[in-house]
Design a protein around this motif. Structure first.
Motif, PDB file in Angstrom:
ATOM      1  N   GLY A   1       0.841  -1.189   0.000  1.00  0.00           N
ATOM      2  CA  GLY A   1       0.000   0.000   0.000  1.00  0.00           C
ATOM      3  C   GLY A   1       0.877   1.240   0.000  1.00  0.00           C
ATOM      4  O   GLY A   1       1.949   1.253  -0.594  1.00  0.00           O
ATOM      5  N   LEU A   2       0.407   2.283   0.672  1.00  0.00           N
ATOM      6  CA  LEU A   2       1.172   3.521   0.772  1.00  0.00           C
ATOM      7  C   LEU A   2       1.380   3.850   2.239  1.00  0.00           C
ATOM      8  O   LEU A   2       0.653   3.370   3.097  1.00  0.00           O
ATOM      9  N   GLY A   3       2.334   4.714   2.502  1.00  0.00           N
ATOM     10  CA  GLY A   3       2.574   5.132   3.877  1.00  0.00           C
ATOM     11  C   GLY A   3       3.720   4.361   4.487  1.00  0.00           C
ATOM     12  O   GLY A   3       4.189   3.374   3.935  1.00  0.00           O
ATOM     13  N   PRO A   4       4.190   4.838   5.631  1.00  0.00           N
ATOM     14  CA  PRO A   4       5.389   4.248   6.237  1.00  0.00           C
ATOM     15  C   PRO A   4       5.199   2.799   6.673  1.00  0.00           C
ATOM     16  O   PRO A   4       6.144   2.022   6.673  1.00  0.00           O
ATOM     17  N   LEU A   5       3.976   2.408   7.030  1.00  0.00           N
ATOM     18  CA  LEU A   5       3.765   1.052   7.528  1.00  0.00           C
ATOM     19  C   LEU A   5       3.803   0.024   6.411  1.00  0.00           C
ATOM     20  O   LEU A   5       4.606  -0.901   6.421  1.00  0.00           O
ATOM     21  N   ILE A   6       2.894   0.185   5.467  1.00  0.00           N
ATOM     22  CA  ILE A   6       2.642  -0.879   4.504  1.00  0.00           C
ATOM     23  C   ILE A   6       3.096  -0.503   3.113  1.00  0.00           C
ATOM     24  O   ILE A   6       2.802  -1.195   2.152  1.00  0.00           O
ATOM     25  N   GLY A   7       3.794   0.618   2.969  1.00  0.00           N
ATOM     26  CA  GLY A   7       4.296   1.020   1.664  1.00  0.00           C
ATOM     27  C   GLY A   7       5.333   0.030   1.160  1.00  0.00           C
ATOM     28  O   GLY A   7       5.672  -0.928   1.857  1.00  0.00           O
ATOM     29  N   PRO A   8       5.848   0.234  -0.047  1.00  0.00           N
ATOM     30  CA  PRO A   8       6.887  -0.654  -0.546  1.00  0.00           C
ATOM     31  C   PRO A   8       8.071  -0.622   0.417  1.00  0.00           C
ATOM     32  O   PRO A   8       8.513   0.444   0.814  1.00  0.00           O
ATOM     33  N   GLY A   9       8.530  -1.771   0.816  1.00  0.00           N
ATOM     34  CA  GLY A   9       9.612  -1.804   1.788  1.00  0.00           C
ATOM     35  C   GLY A   9       9.103  -2.098   3.181  1.00  0.00           C
ATOM     36  O   GLY A   9       9.832  -2.601   4.008  1.00  0.00           O
ATOM     37  N   GLY A  10       7.825  -1.775   3.454  1.00  0.00           N
ATOM     38  CA  GLY A  10       7.248  -2.116   4.744  1.00  0.00           C
ATOM     39  C   GLY A  10       6.607  -3.490   4.685  1.00  0.00           C
ATOM     40  O   GLY A  10       6.627  -4.148   3.654  1.00  0.00           O
ATOM     41  N   THR A  11       6.047  -3.933   5.802  1.00  0.00           N
ATOM     42  CA  THR A  11       5.277  -5.176   5.771  1.00  0.00           C
ATOM     43  C   THR A  11       3.978  -4.960   6.524  1.00  0.00           C
ATOM     44  O   THR A  11       3.798  -3.941   7.185  1.00  0.00           O
ATOM     45  N   TYR A  12       3.090  -5.939   6.404  1.00  0.00           N
ATOM     46  CA  TYR A  12       1.814  -5.846   7.099  1.00  0.00           C
ATOM     47  C   TYR A  12       1.908  -6.389   8.521  1.00  0.00           C
ATOM     48  O   TYR A  12       0.901  -6.464   9.212  1.00  0.00           O
ATOM     49  N   ALA A  13       3.121  -6.777   8.958  1.00  0.00           N
ATOM     50  CA  ALA A  13       3.258  -7.386  10.276  1.00  0.00           C
ATOM     51  C   ALA A  13       2.775  -6.501  11.420  1.00  0.00           C
ATOM     52  O   ALA A  13       2.164  -6.996  12.362  1.00  0.00           O
ATOM     53  N   PRO A  14       3.037  -5.176  11.407  1.00  0.00           N
ATOM     54  CA  PRO A  14       2.628  -4.370  12.568  1.00  0.00           C
ATOM     55  C   PRO A  14       1.119  -4.166  12.691  1.00  0.00           C
ATOM     56  O   PRO A  14       0.666  -3.644  13.706  1.00  0.00           O
ATOM     57  N   LEU A  15       0.349  -4.542  11.674  1.00  0.00           N
ATOM     58  CA  LEU A  15      -1.098  -4.326  11.758  1.00  0.00           C
ATOM     59  C   LEU A  15      -1.725  -5.266  12.789  1.00  0.00           C
ATOM     60  O   LEU A  15      -1.201  -6.342  13.061  1.00  0.00           O
ATOM     61  N   SER A  16      -2.844  -4.827  13.343  1.00  0.00           N
ATOM     62  CA  SER A  16      -3.515  -5.655  14.345  1.00  0.00           C
ATOM     63  C   SER A  16      -4.128  -6.879  13.666  1.00  0.00           C
ATOM     64  O   SER A  16      -4.306  -6.912  12.454  1.00  0.00           O
ATOM     65  N   ASP A  17      -4.445  -7.891  14.475  1.00  0.00           N
ATOM     66  CA  ASP A  17      -5.040  -9.108  13.926  1.00  0.00           C
ATOM     67  C   ASP A  17      -6.342  -8.809  13.199  1.00  0.00           C
ATOM     68  O   ASP A  17      -6.611  -9.367  12.131  1.00  0.00           O
ATOM     69  N   ALA A  18      -7.128  -7.912  13.784  1.00  0.00           N
ATOM     70  CA  ALA A  18      -8.406  -7.577  13.154  1.00  0.00           C
ATOM     71  C   ALA A  18      -8.176  -7.041  11.750  1.00  0.00           C
ATOM     72  O   ALA A  18      -8.862  -7.429  10.799  1.00  0.00           O
ATOM     73  N   ALA A  19      -7.181  -6.171  11.601  1.00  0.00           N
ATOM     74  CA  ALA A  19      -6.894  -5.607  10.281  1.00  0.00           C
ATOM     75  C   ALA A  19      -6.452  -6.701   9.319  1.00  0.00           C
ATOM     76  O   ALA A  19      -6.829  -6.700   8.144  1.00  0.00           O
ATOM     77  N   LYS A  20      -5.677  -7.665   9.830  1.00  0.00           N
ATOM     78  CA  LYS A  20      -5.222  -8.744   8.943  1.00  0.00           C
ATOM     79  C   LYS A  20      -6.390  -9.596   8.476  1.00  0.00           C
ATOM     80  O   LYS A  20      -6.465  -9.993   7.315  1.00  0.00           O
ATOM     81  N   TRP A  21      -7.313  -9.888   9.390  1.00  0.00           N
ATOM     82  CA  TRP A  21      -8.490 -10.666   8.984  1.00  0.00           C
ATOM     83  C   TRP A  21      -9.272  -9.904   7.921  1.00  0.00           C
ATOM     84  O   TRP A  21      -9.693 -10.459   6.912  1.00  0.00           O
ATOM     85  N   LEU A  22      -9.481  -8.629   8.167  1.00  0.00           N
ATOM     86  CA  LEU A  22     -10.238  -7.825   7.219  1.00  0.00           C
ATOM     87  C   LEU A  22      -9.575  -7.831   5.844  1.00  0.00           C
ATOM     88  O   LEU A  22     -10.231  -8.001   4.813  1.00  0.00           O
ATOM     89  N   LEU A  23      -8.255  -7.643   5.847  1.00  0.00           N
ATOM     90  CA  LEU A  23      -7.548  -7.579   4.565  1.00  0.00           C
ATOM     91  C   LEU A  23      -7.567  -8.928   3.862  1.00  0.00           C
ATOM     92  O   LEU A  23      -7.683  -8.989   2.633  1.00  0.00           O
ATOM     93  N   SER A  24      -7.458 -10.028   4.646  1.00  0.00           N
ATOM     94  CA  SER A  24      -7.554 -11.348   4.021  1.00  0.00           C
ATOM     95  C   SER A  24      -8.905 -11.476   3.318  1.00  0.00           C
ATOM     96  O   SER A  24      -8.984 -11.962   2.180  1.00  0.00           O
TER      97      SER A  24
END
Lengths: 482, 484
Positions: free
Chosen positions: A435-458
């Motif tokens: 995605g975009l932004g410091p967290l999930i932008g290129p080079g970042g990962t989705y690891a810091p997101l909460s479990d709820a966010a991961k379920w939603l994105l899945s």
């Protein structure tokens, strides 16, 4: 009420295939002894056990037919169970991912999204890296098969335009697979081999080359390095660009030469628009990087083309942190996540074909404003698009945008900021990846997101991959009645 | 080639009307012994002269019979000439505004958007403040008339649903019942302006700001007389009046006519009304709850502020009780999407409009059923009447073009230097005639003054596009339009 037995029967076979695929990383690990093999063995056995149980418990007597409802159910159930099974090695292995993360990684692999929760890939066990690439590759196979066999029958999002000309009359799934599916798989495998060769020549190690060949032809985007393609040289990048472009193009056109004796690919309007869109955005960003951000001309062309192609084909590789290219580039990358590749390819997103129909419709409306009594026809590839196709295209686009909006709002509820939520939602729905932004932008990962966010994105990735309506229709009460 | 004379005549009338309107702030300034009255007198003179010249030079004998194409041109030309004339007082004033600034402010006024480049409103001469409110008020009234008389006949984006009668020629249609309805709507508009003035005054504003706020509330405009907008009064009563006014302004005005004729069921059963209020309530609750949970304020103020922001954004007004531009997370996402929804057709609100979403919804519903039963014959319906494919296609075409304009506009804004969130929220906001964006740089307390001129030109264009429902402008660029 749909008949669930044939659905479970076919699902069993899918699980068996996936379990068999696990033996590959397992053997690799046995050779290199990085301690991952027990996880793969356990997962494979689980998959084989459940698969065999489903097959034996639901074996139909004689020929069986899938009706529309069962086809819907099979599409969903097949993808869901495979995603669950694919997650097991991540949970059992040395990565010890929690349920949400493991499933996120597996969904992201099979839907060929390429968003990851893993970091330190350069030193990760080879078996895990191979498994991720395999998930991408098999997901690509899965979506081609689904797009060829299921979606046209299900009439999702105007896909009925793409019933293969030769098999126009048949509504049955099996003959379609045997007629077209094998050819397409052959082409897919062949392209993977070509890419492998190309990447080897470009100087990648055999293992890295194989993984990247698999994840570029499937427009998946899992890499073997945290820097993605940024770690490799020019040659490898251009080979990957080629692989992604092929992966995002309609596969049935590649088999046309020997099936129908002419090069349909040269005359297909979708391919033409696909290439023009890519060229337009590549040049636009090249110009931006060269004129405004003072990159060298070749450097600008190289990084812009690579990253534009990676996002437009919904692969999700990256060579630079394009997030730092300024507001304009961010907006362009955000918008491109909604475009996507061609129908019948491994790419996600709304797809070029639907934009062609939408543009044709706008043109029609504008003409109609001037000539209120005129009669105008919307056409695609010199064929008239009938009312039914147009309606399903439109409802697809509507469902897509509403899911995007709903998902973004839901993501903000987990505590993410607006930019991260909007771009994560777009990237998941379009199966892009970063995605975009410091967290999930290129080079970042989705690891810091909460479990709820991961379920939603899945959920979002699956929703986007299965063209939204496949899901929605199962939520209508009519689906389960009778 | 079109006969351009009627278009020039109408533009001339618009200019003359605005010149007449400029007399009001001139008188107010003169009474306050403010030397600014000369600016308005000069601007009025210029636009009256230009207007009368246009009328005199292009007058035709007999009845004017307008073709469809001329109607398109006329609508666009009317708004453009109003914007140009409206910008004269800003340009001539001692506020040191560039051409981009003055034009931006005037467009923002006549399209009832409400983004501003002026700072220090609290100390501006009363004439300028009055002029801003007047521009919005006239813009709102103009839009009401156009959305009853012109857009339905032009079939822009599914507006043909609101056609009042189907006589053979355009001129007959325009002159018939529609004119009566338009007159009624303007009366309702005027009455609500007076009512809101009284209410604002009763709630604690002094008379002058009360009138100005009433004008910019009922037009869904959003210009205020204070930099801190409605929030500078810090009176809950005023917040509630503004909230009520915005909700009324975003609802279809025709229901008030029906209530006046005691057709209760028809008025309350208005198909757009239920969705409008439902969506509004939902987002009010969402934002209110979010405020309650994160800001640690008491329930009642949380609900008040939440409801205020939701109404302000959905109707495209742009008032603020607090700086919602500095928020992040949930409310930004909710408000961003809400700004696309907009109010009802037949109101002064902007955005996609509720009825288009309803058409979209019924089509989608039918589509889902059809997936299961491919051979069933189902027809989407609106207001218990089947929606024919023409309407459906024009609605969907509109939605697509709207989204596309949004995408292109945000890219262009990014190109001239806005960051990601500022660009996309400002683009969405300008197209929906809302005004402020959802970031600190573009939010309700920031104003657009510090932005480069390119941003202002782009946003001015977007506001006009949004107000004229895009297609009205777009058809002018089809080569076919100018051929015969």
């Amino acid at each position: 009420m749909p008949d669930i037995r044939p659905v479970l029967y076919v699902t069993g076979y899918l699980l068996l295939i996936l379990a068999a695929a696990m033996l590959l990383p397992m053997s690799l690990d046995l050779v290199r002894s990085q301690g991952e093999w027990p996880a793969f063995l356990a997962s494979a056995m689980t998959g084989a056990f459940v698969g065999l149980a489903l097959i034996n418990g639901n074996r139909p007597g004689g020929e069986f037919h899938l009706r529309t409802r069962e086809a819907f159910l099979l599409t969903i159930l097949g993808w869901l169970t495979c995603c669950l099974l694919g997650a097991l090695p991540f949970a059992f292995g040395s990565q010890h991912l929690r349920a949400a993360s493991a499933i996120f990684e597996s969904v992201s692999g099979l839907t060929t999204t390429g968003a990851t929760v893993l970091s330190g890939l350069d030193h990760a066990p080879r078996a895990i890296l191979l498994w991720r690439a395999l998930l991408n590759w098999l997901g690509g196979v899965g979506i081609i098969i689904t797009a060829v066999t299921m979606l046209p029958i299900l009439r999702i999002g105007g896909m009925q335009m793409f019933r293969m000309e030769s098999s126009d009359k048949t509504e049955k799934v099996k003959p379609r697979i045997s007629q077209v599916g094998w050819h397409m798989l052959g082409v897919y495998a062949l392209f993977t081999l070509f890419l492998w060769g190309g990447l080897l020549i470009a100087g990648m190690s055999p293992f890295d080359a194989l993984c990247h060949a698999m994840s570029s032809i499937s427009t998946g985007g899992f890499s073997t390095s945290d820097q993605s393609l940024g770690r490799y040289g020019d040659g490898a990048r251009w080979v990957c660009v080629l692989g992604m472009i092929v992966g995002g193009a309609t596969f049935s056109l590649f088999i046309a030469p020997w099936r129908r004796g002419h090069w349909a690919i040269l005359r297909d309007s979708q391919i033409r628009w696909y290439l023009m869109t890519m060229a337009f955005f590549s040049l636009l960003l090249t110009f931006w990087n060269w004129a405004v951000r003072d990159m060298g001309a070749y450097d600008a062309l190289r990084s812009s083309t690579f990253n534009v192609v990676a996002v437009l084909t919904t692969t999700g590789f990256h060579t630079n942190d394009y997030d730092s290219w300024g507001g304009f580039a961010e907006i362009v990358f955000f918008m491109m996540a909604f475009v996507g590749g061609c129908t019948g390819s491994t790419a996600g997103g709304i797809k070029i074909f639907r934009y062609e129909v939408l543009f044709a419709m706008v043109r029609k409306h504008a003409r109609k404003l001037l000539h209120p009594t005129g009669v105008f026809v919307v056409s695609f590839n010199e064929m008239a698009v009938n009312d039914v196709v147009m309606r399903s295209v439109l409802s697809f686009v509507m469902f897509y945008f509403f899911s995007f909006a709903g998902l973004s709002v839901a993501l903000t509820m987990t505590g993410l900021d607006a930019m991260t939520s909007l771009s994560a939602s777009a990237a998941a729905m379009g199966n892009v990846g970063p995605g975009l932004g410091p967290l999930i932008g290129p080079g970042g990962t989705y690891a810091p997101l909460s479990d709820a966010a991961k379920w939603l994105l899945s959920g979002g990735m699956l929703l986007g991959r299965l063209e939204v309506a496949t899901f929605l229709v199962q939520l209508t009460p009519g689906f389960w009645r009778e | 080639m079109q006969d351009l004379r009627p278009i020039f005549v109408v533009s001339g009338w618009v200019l003359t009307l605005l010149a007449a309107a400029m007399a009001i702030p001139a008188v107010v300034d003169a009474v306050h012994a403010d030397p600014n009255w000369r600016i308005f007198a000069a601007s009025a003179g210029v636009s009256a002269l230009l207007g009368l010249l246009l009328i005199a030079a292009n007058r035709t004998r007999g009845k004017i019979d307008l073709s469809t194409r001329q109607m398109f041109l006329l609508t666009v030309a009317g708004w453009l000439s109003a914007a140009v004339a409206g910008s004269l007082p800003f340009a001539f004033s001692g506020l040191h505004l560039s051409a981009a600034d003055a034009f931006f402010e005037a467009v923002s006024g006549v399209t009832a958007t409400g983004s501003t480049v002026l700072r220090g409103l609290d100390h501006l001469p009363p004439g300028i403040l009055l002029w801003r409110a007047l521009l919005q008020w006239l813009g709102g009234a103009g839009f009401l008339v156009v959305s009853v008389l012109v857009l339905p006949n032009l079939s822009v984006g599914g507006m043909q649903l609101f056609r009042l009668e189907s006589s053979a020629t355009l001129a007959d249609r325009v002159m018939g019942r529609a004119v009566k309805v338009a007159r009624g709507l303007l009366l309702v508009y005027l009455l609500f302006t007076l009512l809101l003035t009284l209410l604002y005054w009763a709630a604690g504003m002094s008379r002058f700001p009360a009138l100005l706020h009433a004008m910019s509330t009922i037009s869904c405009g959003g210009f205020s007389t204070m930099d801190a907008s409605i929030g500078s009064w810090r009176k809950p009563a005023i917040d509630w009046v503004a909230l009520g006014g915005m909700v009324v302004a975003g609802a279809p005005f025709v229901i008030w006519l029906q209530l006046g004729q005691r057709r209760w069921r028809q008025a309350l059963g208005n198909p757009q009304l239920r969705w409008y209020l439902g969506l509004l309530l939902l987002s009010m609750l969402a934002i209110g709850l979010w405020m309650l949970l994160t800001h640690g304020i008491k329930p009642l103020p949380a609900i008040r502020h939440g409801a205020f922001v939701a109404a302000s954004v959905m109707t495209g007004t742009g008032f603020a009780t607090l700086d919602w531009g500095s928020w992040d997370g949930l409310p930004v996402a909710v408000l961003f999407f809400l700004s696309f929804v907009g109010g009802c057709a037949g109101s002064t609100a902007g955005g996609l409009k509720i009825f288009r979403l309803q058409i979209l919804y019924t089509s989608a519903q039918v589509q889902l059923t059809r997936l299961l039963r491919p051979n069933s014959v189902l027809v989407p319906s609106y207001e218990k009447k089947p929606v024919d494919s023409d309407v459906r296609e024009s609605v969907l075409g509109f939605l697509f073009v709207y989204t596309l304009s949004f995408a292109v506009l945000s890219m262009l804004l990014g190109m001239v230097g806005l960051d990601f969130m500022s660009a996309i929220t400002a683009a969405g906001s300008a197209l929906a005639n809302l005004g402020p964006g959802l970031t600190a740089a573009t939010g309700p307390m920031a104003g657009y003054a510090p932005q480069p001129d390119a941003v202002k030109w782009l946003l001015s264009l977007a506001m006009l596009l949004g107000r004229l429902e895009i297609f009205t402008v777009l058809v002018l660029f089809i080569p076919d339009f100018w051929k015969h």
